[in-house]
Design an enzyme around this catalytic site. Structure first.
Site, PDB file in Angstrom:
ATOM      1  N   ASP A  15       0.947  -0.953  -0.078  1.00 26.11           N
ATOM      2  CA  ASP A  15       0.218  -0.470  -0.064  1.00 26.11           C
ATOM      3  C   ASP A  15       0.510   1.164  -0.077  1.00 26.11           C
ATOM      4  O   ASP A  15       2.268   0.904  -0.307  1.00 26.11           O
ATOM      5  CB  ASP A  15      -0.724  -0.283   0.840  1.00 26.11           C
ATOM      6  CG  ASP A  15      -0.310   0.145   2.474  1.00 26.11           C
ATOM      7  OD1 ASP A  15       0.633   0.589   2.374  1.00 26.11           O
ATOM      8  OD2 ASP A  15      -1.027  -0.449   4.029  1.00 26.11           O
ATOM      9  N   MET A  16       0.293   2.374   0.297  1.00 31.87           N
ATOM     10  CA  MET A  16       0.952   3.371   0.030  1.00 31.87           C
ATOM     11  C   MET A  16       2.378   3.834   1.344  1.00 31.87           C
ATOM     12  O   MET A  16       2.999   4.032   1.121  1.00 31.87           O
ATOM     13  CB  MET A  16      -0.078   4.972   0.622  1.00 31.87           C
ATOM     14  CG  MET A  16      -0.824   5.202  -0.796  1.00 31.87           C
ATOM     15  SD  MET A  16      -2.000   6.636  -0.629  1.00 31.87           S
ATOM     16  CE  MET A  16      -0.970   7.389  -0.837  1.00 31.87           C
TER      17      MET A  16
END
Length: 129
Positions: A15-16
């Protein structure tokens, strides 16, 4: 018997924040289960052609710590219980000796109409063998 399946974390898995997105652990354990039944000699294509498919009925998951990009993981699958209609497995995802994710997975077989059916005897024999 423990089935082991290696997984490397790719950039697309994260994810980020650079950690493995939670849903991807389900993908990892699915791949490991598929590899396990294939190695046991269960031909899932032949099952499907006969009108029977594996379906996950229940997953109980515990996210313990995170995995990150480029981590080398190992998914361990063990048979917990098998009955006439269901198969329950324990699956653990590890990074080295560190357990990062655990799941108890219950699978059943269904026919083409979406109705549960008994596990074929030959599959029970493969799994117990």
């Amino acid at each position: 018997m423990i089935h082991r399946f290696p997984v490397r974390v790719f950039y697309e898995d994260t994810d980020m924040g650079g950690i493995v997105y939670h849903a991807n652990y389900l993908r990892y354990i699915e791949r490991a289960r598929s590899d396990w039944v294939r190695q046991l000699g269960n031909d899932q294509n032949a099952m499907r052609d006969a009108g029977i498919v594996w379906v996950v009925r229940r997953i109980e998951a515990d996210y313990i710590t995170t995995a990150k990009f480029e981590d080398e993981l190992m998914v361990e699958t063990t048979l917990r219980e098998i009955s006439g209609v269901r198969l329950t497995m324990d699956q653990i995802v590890k990074r080295g000796e560190t357990t990062i994710f655990t799941a108890a997975v219950t699978a059943v077989c269904m026919n083409a109409a979406g109705r549960p059916v008994r596990l074929p005897a030959e599959i029970r024999a493969l799994m117990q063998g």
